[in-house]
Scaffold this active site. Structure first.
Site, mmCIF file in Angstrom:
data_model
loop_
_atom_site.group_PDB
_atom_site.id
_atom_site.type_symbol
_atom_site.label_atom_id
_atom_site.label_comp_id
_atom_site.label_asym_id
_atom_site.label_seq_id
_atom_site.Cartn_x
_atom_site.Cartn_y
_atom_site.Cartn_z
ATOM 1 N N PRO A 1 0.841 -1.199 0.000
ATOM 2 C CA PRO A 1 0.000 0.000 0.000
ATOM 3 C C PRO A 1 0.875 1.247 0.000
ATOM 4 C CG PRO A 1 -0.004 -1.040 2.171
ATOM 5 C CD PRO A 1 0.744 -1.955 1.258
ATOM 6 N N CYS B 1 3.127 3.204 9.115
ATOM 7 C CA CYS B 1 3.300 4.518 8.499
ATOM 8 C C CYS B 1 3.882 5.504 9.504
ATOM 9 C CB CYS B 1 1.964 5.026 7.975
ATOM 10 S SG CYS B 1 2.088 6.633 7.156
ATOM 11 N N LYS C 1 0.365 -4.929 9.143
ATOM 12 C CA LYS C 1 1.633 -4.528 8.535
ATOM 13 C C LYS C 1 2.343 -3.614 9.514
ATOM 14 C CE LYS C 1 3.786 -2.765 4.325
ATOM 15 N NZ LYS C 1 4.622 -1.678 4.847
ATOM 16 N N HIS D 1 7.915 -4.608 7.622
ATOM 17 C CA HIS D 1 8.902 -3.767 6.944
ATOM 18 C C HIS D 1 10.182 -3.852 7.768
ATOM 19 C CE1 HIS D 1 9.719 0.266 4.711
ATOM 20 N NE2 HIS D 1 10.848 -0.360 4.973
ATOM 21 N N GLY E 1 7.218 -2.551 -2.902
ATOM 22 C CA GLY E 1 6.555 -1.261 -2.972
ATOM 23 C C GLY E 1 6.934 -0.455 -4.190
ATOM 24 N N ARG E 2 7.819 0.514 -4.024
ATOM 25 C CA ARG E 2 8.059 1.513 -5.063
ATOM 26 C C ARG E 2 8.635 0.942 -6.344
ATOM 27 N NH1 ARG E 2 6.565 6.319 -3.116
ATOM 28 N NH2 ARG E 2 5.829 5.917 -1.020
#
Length: 338
Positions: free
Chosen positions: A22, A106, A145, A177, A239-240
């Site tokens: 996400p 986050c 997450k 992460h 992710g990116r």
């Protein structure tokens, strides 16, 4: 030989081996639909949506809308109030999501101030209460997450305590992460790169909890790296790199699931996406809001820079339609296969 009853297997559980992380303002419904021209098997996540947006925002489709092609799809929720999270999880299930994921990773100031995201790693009992309430409200998987820690937390003891408490509340699936989040002193962008990666810590977590599904995220950029990680953990989240270089997804189905992927070429993927663009334009979407997610598709191809420039210069204009997209495609070609 015992045959598994697949009728009761959740689509998210069968897809979880590889997922696209996400990402705020990136994993929109348009990106996810585009990703499905490249992979049918990977699990896709929404951007983080706060409980407040779902409960008080209008129209709700702005935050929860998606196309059937996006399945299997997980909604990531941001929040900390167990009752609100449970209500939003039930809404997500009613909308047809395959999984609900709680954001405990986050690091932005905005979410910290509202007790959302990585700061919740300091409150494992609060996360456990939320997970328990959410699971009681839905039949789809509720997952978490998180990071390996925040600020001065001990990456071994504090992460172990967090996982133990949340798992005891019923959570069976964690995507970790493999970096700390420094809530004091680093920006959200810096938190993606500056804290050192600690893959071995996540690997040890799996060794210590063979009964749990442990996924890994952070700094993974190739399918070779994914395969290496899958020697140690249950799943990989990218992710990116999956956003900036979307062609990476084209080999996911074959390399990680053993099945044929949908796209034989970049051009074929772009053309396959064309009906969706037309549909969204008819629904009132702006062309640039859709095509911005394709800017990396022809990375390294002859004309790739012209393709990006044409869309960047013209797709935002009033009345921009499929002709702009088609003109951009005419400027690029793929290298001949060796």
């Amino acid at each position: 030989m015992q045959v598994m009853d697949m009728t009761n297997v959740n689509p998210a559980d069968t897809a979880r081996r590889f997922s696209v992380a996400p990402m705020m303002d990136l994993t929109t419904r348009e990106y996810r639909a585009f990703a499905r021209t490249l992979t049918k098997r990977a699990l896709l996540y929404t951007e983080m949506v706060t409980t407040g947006a779902i409960l008080h925002g209008s129209p709700r489709a702005r935050f929860l809308g998606f196309d059937d092609v996006e399945h299997p799809i997980a909604l990531q929720l941001g929040g900390s109030d167990a009752g609100e999270l449970a209500e939003c999880a039930a809404i997500a299930e009613a909308w047809g999501y395959d999984e609900v994921n709680l954001n405990v990773g986050c690091p932005s100031d905005r979410v910290q101030n509202n007790m959302i995201g990585a700061c919740l790693m300091g409150y494992p009992e609060k996360v456990a209460a939320a997970v328990k309430a959410m699971q009681a409200a839905v039949s789809i998987p509720v997952t978490v997450k998180c990071r390996i820690g925040v600020d001065d937390q001990d990456e071994d003891a504090d992460l172990a305590r967090f996982i133990d408490i949340v798992a005891d509340a019923g959570c069976q699936t964690f995507t970790v992460h493999a970096r700390k989040a420094w809530l004091q002193g680093l920006s959200p962008k810096e938190n993606r790169d500056v804290p050192p990666l600690n893959y071995p810590r996540v690997h040890r977590l799996k060794q210590q909890h063979p009964e749990l599904h442990i996924g890994i995220n952070g700094g993974i950029k190739t399918l070779e790296a994914c395969q290496a990680q899958l020697e140690h953990v249950d799943s990989v989240m990218v992710g990116r790199e999956a956003y900036q270089n979307p062609w990476l997804l084209a080999d996911v189905d074959e390399r990680l699931y053993g099945s044929q992927g949908p796209a034989q070429s970049r051009m074929a993927a772009a053309i396959a996406f064309r009906p969706y663009i037309a549909q969204r334009l008819n629904e009132g979407a702006k062309l640039n809001h859709i095509t911005r997610h394709l800017l990396g598709l022809f990375q390294g191809c002859p004309g790739g820079r012209r393709f990006r420039r044409h869309l960047s210069e013209h797709a935002h204009k009033e009345g921009a339609d499929l002709r702009i997209f088609d003109d951009a495609l005419s400027l690029v070609r793929e290298p001949q296969a060796a």
